[in-house]
Motif scaffolding. Sequence first.
Motif, short mmCIF file in Angstrom:
data_model
loop_
_atom_site.label_atom_id
_atom_site.label_comp_id
_atom_site.label_asym_id
_atom_site.label_seq_id
_atom_site.Cartn_x
_atom_site.Cartn_y
_atom_site.Cartn_z
N LEU A 152 0.82 -1.21 0.00
CA LEU A 152 0.00 0.00 0.00
C LEU A 152 0.86 1.26 0.00
O LEU A 152 0.56 2.22 -0.73
CB LEU A 152 -0.93 0.00 1.22
N LEU A 153 1.91 1.28 0.80
CA LEU A 153 2.75 2.48 0.89
C LEU A 153 3.58 2.68 -0.38
O LEU A 153 3.95 3.80 -0.72
CB LEU A 153 3.65 2.40 2.12
N THR A 154 3.88 1.58 -1.09
CA THR A 154 4.53 1.72 -2.39
C THR A 154 3.61 2.45 -3.37
O THR A 154 4.04 3.30 -4.16
CB THR A 154 4.92 0.35 -2.95
N CYS A 155 2.32 2.12 -3.29
CA CYS A 155 1.34 2.79 -4.15
C CYS A 155 1.21 4.27 -3.81
O CYS A 155 0.83 5.08 -4.65
CB CYS A 155 -0.03 2.11 -4.01
N LYS A 156 1.52 4.63 -2.57
CA LYS A 156 1.46 6.04 -2.20
C LYS A 156 2.47 6.84 -3.02
O LYS A 156 2.21 7.98 -3.41
CB LYS A 156 1.76 6.18 -0.70
N ASP A 157 3.61 6.22 -3.29
CA ASP A 157 4.67 6.92 -4.03
C ASP A 157 4.41 6.94 -5.53
O ASP A 157 4.69 7.95 -6.20
CB ASP A 157 6.02 6.26 -3.76
N VAL A 158 3.85 5.85 -6.10
CA VAL A 158 3.70 5.77 -7.56
C VAL A 158 2.26 6.02 -8.02
O VAL A 158 2.00 6.11 -9.22
CB VAL A 158 4.17 4.37 -8.06
N GLY A 159 1.32 6.10 -7.05
CA GLY A 159 -0.07 6.32 -7.42
C GLY A 159 -0.73 5.04 -7.94
O GLY A 159 -0.16 3.95 -7.88
N ALA A 160 -1.94 5.20 -8.47
CA ALA A 160 -2.70 4.04 -8.95
C ALA A 160 -2.20 3.62 -10.33
O ALA A 160 -2.90 3.70 -11.34
CB ALA A 160 -4.19 4.38 -9.00
N SER A 161 -0.97 3.13 -10.38
CA SER A 161 -0.35 2.70 -11.63
C SER A 161 -0.60 1.21 -11.84
O SER A 161 -1.05 0.50 -10.93
CB SER A 161 1.15 2.98 -11.59
N GLN A 162 -0.26 0.72 -13.02
CA GLN A 162 -0.44 -0.70 -13.31
C GLN A 162 0.40 -1.59 -12.38
O GLN A 162 -0.11 -2.58 -11.84
CB GLN A 162 -0.08 -0.99 -14.77
N PRO A 163 1.68 -1.26 -12.14
CA PRO A 163 2.46 -2.10 -11.22
C PRO A 163 1.87 -2.11 -9.81
O PRO A 163 1.85 -3.15 -9.15
CB PRO A 163 3.85 -1.44 -11.23
N CYS A 164 1.40 -0.95 -9.37
CA CYS A 164 0.81 -0.86 -8.02
C CYS A 164 -0.43 -1.74 -7.93
O CYS A 164 -0.57 -2.55 -7.00
CB CYS A 164 0.46 0.59 -7.71
N CYS A 165 -1.33 -1.61 -8.88
CA CYS A 165 -2.60 -2.33 -8.84
C CYS A 165 -2.38 -3.84 -9.00
O CYS A 165 -3.07 -4.66 -8.38
CB CYS A 165 -3.55 -1.81 -9.91
N SER A 166 -1.42 -4.21 -9.83
CA SER A 166 -1.11 -5.64 -10.01
C SER A 166 -0.54 -6.24 -8.72
O SER A 166 -0.86 -7.37 -8.35
CB SER A 166 -0.09 -5.82 -11.15
N LEU A 177 -7.59 4.91 -3.65
CA LEU A 177 -6.62 4.09 -4.39
C LEU A 177 -7.29 2.86 -4.98
O LEU A 177 -7.11 2.54 -6.17
CB LEU A 177 -5.48 3.68 -3.46
N LEU A 178 -8.09 2.17 -4.18
CA LEU A 178 -8.77 0.97 -4.67
C LEU A 178 -9.74 1.31 -5.79
O LEU A 178 -9.83 0.58 -6.80
CB LEU A 178 -9.51 0.29 -3.52
N ASP A 179 -10.44 2.40 -5.65
CA ASP A 179 -11.40 2.80 -6.68
C ASP A 179 -10.70 3.16 -7.98
O ASP A 179 -11.14 2.78 -9.08
CB ASP A 179 -12.22 3.99 -6.16
#
Length: 461
Positions: free
Chosen positions: A50-64, A104-106
């Motif tokens: 989750l905190l990695t997604c904070k840095d890169v946003g709702a990107s494909q790598p984050c969501c995957s 983020l989930l949305d």
Amino acid sequence: MLSCISYLAAILLVLAWQGESNAGVNGLRLSDLPRNPDASCSWTTVSNALLTCKDVGASQPCCSALDKLLWDSGSSAAGCLCYPHVLYKFIEASRAEGLDVLALLDDCSQQHSMKTEWALKPHTACPAVPISATPESILLQLGPAPILVPGGTPTATWAVSNLLQSGRLMAMPALRDAFASGPVLGLGALISVFTVFCCIVPLYVVLHRFVLPVFPAYCRLDPAHRLVSCQHAVLLVVFTLQLLPQSILTIRCLFMTWTADYIMSHEMQVLLGFVVAMRAVLYIVEACIRSVVRFSWLLLVHHQLFFLVLVSAIWTLNAPAFMMGLVLDWMACLEVPLYLALLAYRLEFPTQQACFILVSACSWYVLTRVLQTAMLVYMIIGWAADPLVNRTPAFILTSLMCGAFTVIQAYTLVIYHGIWCKLKQEKEGQLSRGSSTQDLVCDVKDDSVGSLSKPLIHGST
């Protein structure tokens, strides 16, 4: 605020459950979720993703990465977000790190077709988690999340508006029944009640035989006045011991946002089983005593109203009526100074001290009655506008009885004014409380000593 709104939606999903066999739109069943969410769905397990997604946003790598952790069958945390209390925990922990988990989930769902489902998602594939009438189930499903939101609006952890939160239980019969079978009417409360019974008789014996005889004035009382004075001494001791813990527990119950952890905790059992039950037992004893000696309609009506509030609330499982009764019970505990004033008069404390105690006690009494009235009026007005509550017989009856309590408690001041007048006359040398200046040997085994007494104020409590 967002978490409270979100969690209310989760509760609605929970209440919509129709059975464990109901699967989500993608075929997910309740049996597919982690059996031990506290271990499998810990913040440590998901925080890095989750905190990695904070840095890169709702990107494909984050969501995957989120899909791999929170949905794929090979992960121990798969399906964790279908538990409302787990989702709430993640929302709170992420907010502290500056991340909005729901947003983020949305975004991942809309922009990258993320497979992960969560409890608050519209048309979610998560199976609805049932509320069964057991404390263990409630705690497993809801945990530390807020479960009641008064009026459908979010509340803070501490708020005056939380006085009304129990009204939401009327719309949640399964949760209400679990609450009743747990801390209110459950085995733990029953054990507490019988523990209270075991303490009453020894307390009377100790006070009557060892403590009160220290005062010569007690030895001069007739048996009827001794009995009433001993009763007041018991009330003074018990209420004094209860004063601090009951105040803390009641304030938490009335003004703190309820969670499943809280309402199923031992804290509720202590408040209801020990504190309220002790008052009920003492009122029963006092009513029996005053039905025989020093008869008082005022006292008997007061105690009968107290039991009517409890009985109507318990029989109907009416949470608002019970909470109003809890306010009345707390205010009864705050009457400690009044019992001290009565004993100061009957045990013939020095007139100056007795006058000071009486004035202080009555001032405190008036202050607490103002607080009681303000709280009850707020609760009655708030619930009068709630269709889930305002037409229930227990609420209507309790509201009327609260008005009767106010009248009786106001009249109580007349009695204490009579004691004040007697003390004033004594101070001016026009009246003497003592029948003899000589010391008496108080034989508490022989109540014939009471024949030496001079009756006190006729009609006083």
